[in-house]
Write an enzyme that holds these catalytic residues in place. Structure first.
Site, PDB file in Angstrom:
ATOM      1  N   TYR A 307       0.862  -1.189   0.044  1.00  0.00           N
ATOM      2  CA  TYR A 307       0.329  -0.053   0.110  1.00  0.00           C
ATOM      3  C   TYR A 307       0.875   1.234   0.109  1.00  0.00           C
ATOM      4  CZ  TYR A 307      -4.026   3.128   1.565  1.00  0.00           C
ATOM      5  OH  TYR A 307      -5.151   3.972   1.623  1.00  0.00           O
ATOM      6  N   CYS A 308       0.682   2.073  -1.009  1.00  0.00           N
ATOM      7  CA  CYS A 308       1.375   3.346  -0.901  1.00  0.00           C
ATOM      8  C   CYS A 308       2.810   3.334  -1.139  1.00  0.00           C
ATOM      9  CB  CYS A 308       0.774   4.293   0.107  1.00  0.00           C
ATOM     10  SG  CYS A 308       1.602   6.095   0.055  1.00  0.00           S
ATOM     11  N   LEU A 309       3.695   3.778  -0.143  1.00  0.00           N
ATOM     12  CA  LEU A 309       5.039   3.569  -0.260  1.00  0.00           C
ATOM     13  C   LEU A 309       5.381   1.943   0.058  1.00  0.00           C
ATOM     14  CD1 LEU A 309       7.799   4.742   0.009  1.00  0.00           C
ATOM     15  CD2 LEU A 309       7.429   5.624   2.386  1.00  0.00           C
TER      16      LEU A 309
END
Length: 575
Positions: A307-309
């Site tokens: 998720y994301c980074l």
């Protein structure tokens, strides 16, 4: 006394770090050069100046004409309509004179400034975007919706309550100031307690090192899919965004559908962790977790989710493993995670060489990027929703709605180590090293084209952190046997947290197989049908089809990894 160059440089850094503390980490040099670039481009464009003068006159005449014909008719078609995402003027009171004149004039002025700050020949794209963003931020400060005497809804509430709303708003303001300086969360946010009413899906912490706790969740079905799932959240957030309340917990949803789920809970770093870098997160986070899961499930590959980074780091890790011939993953899923940062959205406005050096000096002095500094940037990116709407609702109208679990989670921020954050901003955002083949892992460059497993990529329509067209660029970088791209309604967080009960949601989904011709994102959007409801079911079906047969549910906390403590563990509780 003789001073060497390093001491001189440290003095420079200390001065810049002190200044950064006053400017919220924004480089005044970078801002000044951006403004001068725009101003000089405009001064050397007499034709554009004349065109802007003509536009200003036409807008004034247009407004005057509208006033003379329609200003006293609340049902009249407005001279200019707000943008779809602009909710400031939706109250019916704005349709009456003189408030309709105020907001119509403001919108026309906003439109003119957009024309004045974009399309100038010779102005660098980065400076153009920064100037346009800055002009928009300044205009939003002076929106008529932000002031007592020019907001009809506030005036009406003030008259009806005899000013009680303003007294209540003052109380809210004083509470917020006190909480800010004491480092406390709001009372409504404190209603959500980790391990009590959020992050309560049953499980055990089965592994811990300096950076992570690895949680294995207790099965709720007698049989489970053979292949386990490892979820890698971003370390700029507490992991429990994916395990909020039972009704909107993605973790619980997966467990209830017969998946064995592991998740990484990152430790909240302190200034003592200043020298921890991205490679530490890769080794002590993802690789360490894979080692544990492979010990427990020696004959199974693992579905990895980032998720994301966390998704960006997962893509780097998967590329490095593929390069080395490691065949550990069954699939890779990315939630709102970028791999090509050329179209990284408005966050790029804060990333250039001068700005990054300025921010690095601030983090160098502190050892970390503080939560307040990070949240401040995200608030500016969505100032209408996160700053000015709050000013109006809580301080002028005097109303304060209890926040939900997602907003409470958003106040439970984390820090980032100096070295890691500097590496992330410089190698990925500024230099785009991953997409362009310059990012090195263990001394050798990695390429996403080496990944040869199915990929599921999720983008969100209103993402201000990882714009979906940026996440879609994975199609240009990966040569996987199949890439399924799903675009869901909502933003960076709310779009991912999309339980089946939210019937107002929608999504699009399509799969590109190896050898298919590339389809640009706008054409993809036009061709791909909209499906109503949550996207979770579509992804879970995709996982289940690739997870092998059903087997007996495993016992949580088996040797050689006995339970250390119950989920959610201790790292997630640390401020």
């Amino acid at each position: 006394m003789i001073y060497d160059e390093t001491q001189y440089q440290q003095l420079d850094r200390l001065v810049r770090a002190s200044l950064a503390g006053l400017t919220l980490g924004i480089s005044p040099t970078s801002a000044m050069l951006t403004y001068l670039d725009w101003l000089s481009s405009l001064q050397l464009s007499p034709g554009t100046q004349a065109h802007l003068v003509k536009k200003a006159m036409k807008k004034q005449l247009r407004l005057l004409s509208w006033v003379s014909h329609s200003a006293f008719d609340p049902n009249a078609t407005p001279c200019i309509a707000p943008l779809p995402q602009d909710r400031r003027f939706r109250d019916p009171a704005w349709r009456y004179f003189p408030y309709n004149l105020l907001y119509q004039g403001f919108l026309l002025q906003q439109q003119w400034w957009h024309n004045a700050t974009t399309g100038l020949r010779g102005l660098s794209p980065h400076h153009e975007q920064a100037v346009e963003f800055g002009a928009r931020q300044w205009l939003d400060v002076f929106s008529p919706s932000n002031f007592l005497l020019t907001n009809p809804a506030v005036l009406q509430k003030t008259v009806e309550s005899a000013g009680a709303n303003l007294m209540q708003g003052l109380q809210h303001y004083c509470e917020d100031i006190q909480n800010h300086y004491l480092g406390k969360r709001s009372a409504s946010a404190e209603m959500y307690v980790v391990g009590k009413n959020v992050a309560i899906t049953p499980g055990k912490v089965i592994f811990r090192n300096h950076l992570i706790e690895l949680i294995q969740y207790t099965p709720t079905t007698e049989e489970v899919h053979a292949m386990p799932i490892l979820i890698v959240p971003a370390w700029i957030m507490k992991y429990y965004i994916l395990d909020l309340s039972p009704h909107n917990s993605l973790v619980k949803y997966l467990v209830d559908h017969g998946h064995t789920v592991f998740i990484i809970s990152w430790r909240n770093p302190t200034d003592e962790d200043r020298d921890i870098g991205m490679d530490d997160y890769r080794q002590q986070g993802i690789l360490a977790s894979l080692d544990v899961i492979e010990t427990l499930f020696p004959s199974q590959k693992i579905h990895a989710v980032g998720y994301c980074l966390g998704g960006t780091l997962l893509a780097i890790t998967a590329s490095a493993m593929a390069r080395n011939g490691a065949n550990r993953l069954a699939s890779m899923t990315l939630f709102a995670a970028q791999t090509d940062f050329r179209e990284a959205g408005e966050l790029m406005l804060f990333i250039d060489e001068k700005q990054l050096a300025f921010l690095e000096d601030l983090m160098w002095a502190q050892g970390i990027l503080d939560t307040k500094q990070m949240s401040g940037v995200f608030q500016v990116l969505r100032s209408n929703d996160l700053i000015w709407s709050r000013v109006v609702n809580e301080y002028l109208l005097g109303t304060r709605q209890p926040i939900n679990d997602l907003l409470a989670w958003n106040t439970d921020a984390t820090r980032m180590p100096y070295r890691m954050h500097s590496e992330y901003l410089r190698t990925l955002f500024l230099n785009n090293d991953l997409a362009e083949g310059r990012l090195r892992v263990e001394g050798r460059p990695v390429a996403l084209s080496d990944i040869q497993i199915p990929i599921f990529c999720v983008g969100t329509e209103w993402d201000h952190v990882a714009p979906w067209r940026s996440t879609y660029r994975l199609h240009l970088l990966a040569d996987a046997p199949e890439i399924t791209f799903l675009l869901t309604s909502g933003g960076h967080n709310a779009g991912i947290i999309s339980p089946p009960e939210q019937s107002h949601r929608h999504y699009r989904i399509a799969t590109a197989f190896e050898g298919d011709s590339y389809i640009d994102p706008d054409t993809w959007l036009e061709r791909t049908a909209v499906k109503p409801g949550s996207w979770w079911g579509a992804w879970q079906s995709w996982l289940a089809a690739r997870s092998g047969p059903l087997v007996e549910a495993p016992h949580v906390g088996s040797q050689p990894y006995p339970p250390l403590e119950n989920a959610p563990g201790s790292y997630v509780r640390k401020a």
